[in-house]
Design a protein around this motif. Structure first.
Motif, mmCIF file in Angstrom:
data_model
loop_
_atom_site.group_PDB
_atom_site.id
_atom_site.type_symbol
_atom_site.label_atom_id
_atom_site.label_comp_id
_atom_site.label_asym_id
_atom_site.label_seq_id
_atom_site.Cartn_x
_atom_site.Cartn_y
_atom_site.Cartn_z
ATOM 1 N N THR A 4 -20.053 14.888 -30.341
ATOM 2 C CA THR A 4 -20.871 14.489 -31.188
ATOM 3 C C THR A 4 -21.194 12.861 -30.792
ATOM 4 O OG1 THR A 4 -20.144 16.080 -32.851
ATOM 5 C CG2 THR A 4 -21.428 13.943 -33.662
ATOM 6 N N PRO A 5 -22.435 12.448 -30.851
ATOM 7 C CA PRO A 5 -22.440 11.036 -30.256
ATOM 8 C C PRO A 5 -22.287 10.339 -31.376
ATOM 9 C CG PRO A 5 -24.495 12.317 -29.713
ATOM 10 C CD PRO A 5 -23.510 13.285 -30.514
ATOM 11 N N THR A 6 -21.850 9.043 -31.594
ATOM 12 C CA THR A 6 -21.807 8.016 -32.693
ATOM 13 C C THR A 6 -23.072 7.193 -32.367
ATOM 14 O OG1 THR A 6 -20.595 6.388 -31.403
ATOM 15 C CG2 THR A 6 -19.388 8.243 -32.359
ATOM 16 N N ALA A 7 -22.990 6.214 -33.257
ATOM 17 C CA ALA A 7 -24.112 5.209 -33.207
ATOM 18 C C ALA A 7 -23.895 4.393 -31.790
ATOM 19 C CB ALA A 7 -24.074 4.244 -34.315
ATOM 20 N N ILE A 8 -22.942 4.285 -31.315
ATOM 21 C CA ILE A 8 -22.810 3.410 -30.055
ATOM 22 C C ILE A 8 -22.933 4.473 -28.736
ATOM 23 C CG2 ILE A 8 -21.217 2.030 -28.688
ATOM 24 C CD1 ILE A 8 -19.808 0.991 -31.342
ATOM 25 N N ALA A 9 -23.769 3.961 -27.989
ATOM 26 C CA ALA A 9 -24.309 4.967 -26.791
ATOM 27 C C ALA A 9 -22.838 5.106 -25.770
ATOM 28 C CB ALA A 9 -25.228 4.115 -25.875
ATOM 29 N N GLY A 10 -22.399 6.320 -25.764
ATOM 30 C CA GLY A 10 -21.470 6.586 -24.813
ATOM 31 C C GLY A 10 -20.167 6.983 -25.654
ATOM 32 N N VAL A 11 -20.001 6.629 -26.755
ATOM 33 C CA VAL A 11 -19.021 6.694 -27.585
ATOM 34 C C VAL A 11 -19.236 8.121 -28.172
ATOM 35 C CG1 VAL A 11 -17.354 5.793 -29.375
ATOM 36 C CG2 VAL A 11 -18.208 4.261 -28.133
ATOM 37 N N VAL A 12 -18.190 8.956 -28.004
ATOM 38 C CA VAL A 12 -18.450 10.345 -28.567
ATOM 39 C C VAL A 12 -17.192 10.892 -29.155
ATOM 40 C CG1 VAL A 12 -18.931 12.763 -27.695
ATOM 41 C CG2 VAL A 12 -20.181 10.687 -26.488
ATOM 42 N N VAL A 13 -17.598 11.562 -30.335
ATOM 43 C CA VAL A 13 -16.303 12.203 -31.060
ATOM 44 C C VAL A 13 -16.384 13.757 -30.126
ATOM 45 C CG1 VAL A 13 -15.779 13.248 -33.114
ATOM 46 C CG2 VAL A 13 -16.614 10.981 -33.143
ATOM 47 N N VAL A 14 -15.135 14.053 -29.970
ATOM 48 C CA VAL A 14 -14.773 15.358 -28.949
ATOM 49 C C VAL A 14 -13.921 16.129 -30.108
ATOM 50 C CG1 VAL A 14 -13.992 16.459 -26.860
ATOM 51 C CG2 VAL A 14 -15.206 14.264 -26.740
ATOM 52 N N ASP A 15 -14.733 17.205 -30.424
ATOM 53 C CA ASP A 15 -13.723 18.103 -31.445
ATOM 54 C C ASP A 15 -13.416 19.418 -30.359
ATOM 55 O OD1 ASP A 15 -13.484 17.026 -34.088
ATOM 56 O OD2 ASP A 15 -15.784 17.157 -33.891
ATOM 57 N N ILE A 16 -12.210 20.053 -30.998
ATOM 58 C CA ILE A 16 -11.662 21.000 -30.356
ATOM 59 C C ILE A 16 -12.388 22.473 -31.023
ATOM 60 C CG2 ILE A 16 -9.812 20.021 -29.307
ATOM 61 C CD1 ILE A 16 -8.027 21.371 -31.540
ATOM 62 N N GLU A 17 -12.297 23.562 -30.384
ATOM 63 C CA GLU A 17 -12.743 24.783 -30.942
ATOM 64 C C GLU A 17 -11.549 25.749 -30.506
ATOM 65 O OE1 GLU A 17 -16.383 25.446 -28.668
ATOM 66 O OE2 GLU A 17 -17.360 24.755 -30.793
#
Length: 177
Positions: A4-17
């Motif tokens: 999931t991208p954040t408002a800052i390019a390249g900073v991404v939330v990574v959730d496990i499944e």
């Protein structure tokens, strides 16, 4: 994994499944192919662990300037933290902006922090352990930082730190770009 991208390019939330059954759960935490397919190529060269016995411990805001800049995948594997990324890239449309997310063992979430973005966190519980995957290899002596409470960023920390290293407390205000 979900990216999931954040408002800052390249900073991404990574959730496990996680896959769960009567034994518990199993989840993939990193796969270079999945990261690349999602547009975030990342192959860690080093894995480090930060142990933090006290709630209210603040670490950061750290980064390594070019040519030793790092990308980090940060995950809280025990306890709970408020994890912050600050864009220090002068040409970026989000220069000087920050984003934050809560990371904890229960949510399994990670934050991908690209080169040129400073990182810091505040522990929200005692005994919070933070796992870092870093690329390229960390270069000791090349570290840099900016003050956690610099007015240029106006980070809305959930509380004041109870414990901070002298080095982190002494970082200067940001004057770049």
């Amino acid at each position: 994994m979900r990216f999931t991208p954040t408002a800052i390019a390249g900073v991404v939330v990574v959730d496990i499944e996680p896959r769960t059954d009567e034994r518990g759960a199993f989840a993939r935490l990193h796969c270079p192919g999945e990261f690349a397919a999602a547009g975030h190529p990342f192959a860690p060269a080093q894995t480090s662990l930060s142990r933090n016995p006290a709630a209210g411990t603040l670490r950061g805001l750290h980064y390594q300037p070019a040519p030793h800049a790092e990308t980090k995948l940060v995950r809280c594997v025990r306890g709970r933290i408020f994890d912050v990324a600050v864009d220090l890239r002068p040409g970026s449309p989000t220069h000087r902006q920050w984003t934050a997310t809560e990371l904890c063992a229960e949510n399994g979430r990670a934050l991908l922090i690209p080169e040129g973005v400073a990182h810091g966190f505040l522990t929200l519980e005692p005994d919070s352990d933070v796992l870092y995957q870093i690329a390229p290899m960390h270069q000791p002596g090349r570290e840099a930082g900016v003050r956690w409470d610099d007015p240029a960023f106006a980070i809305a920390w959930p509380r004041a730190p109870a414990l901070i290293s002298p080095r982190d407390a002494a970082y200067p205000d940001y004057v770049g770009g």
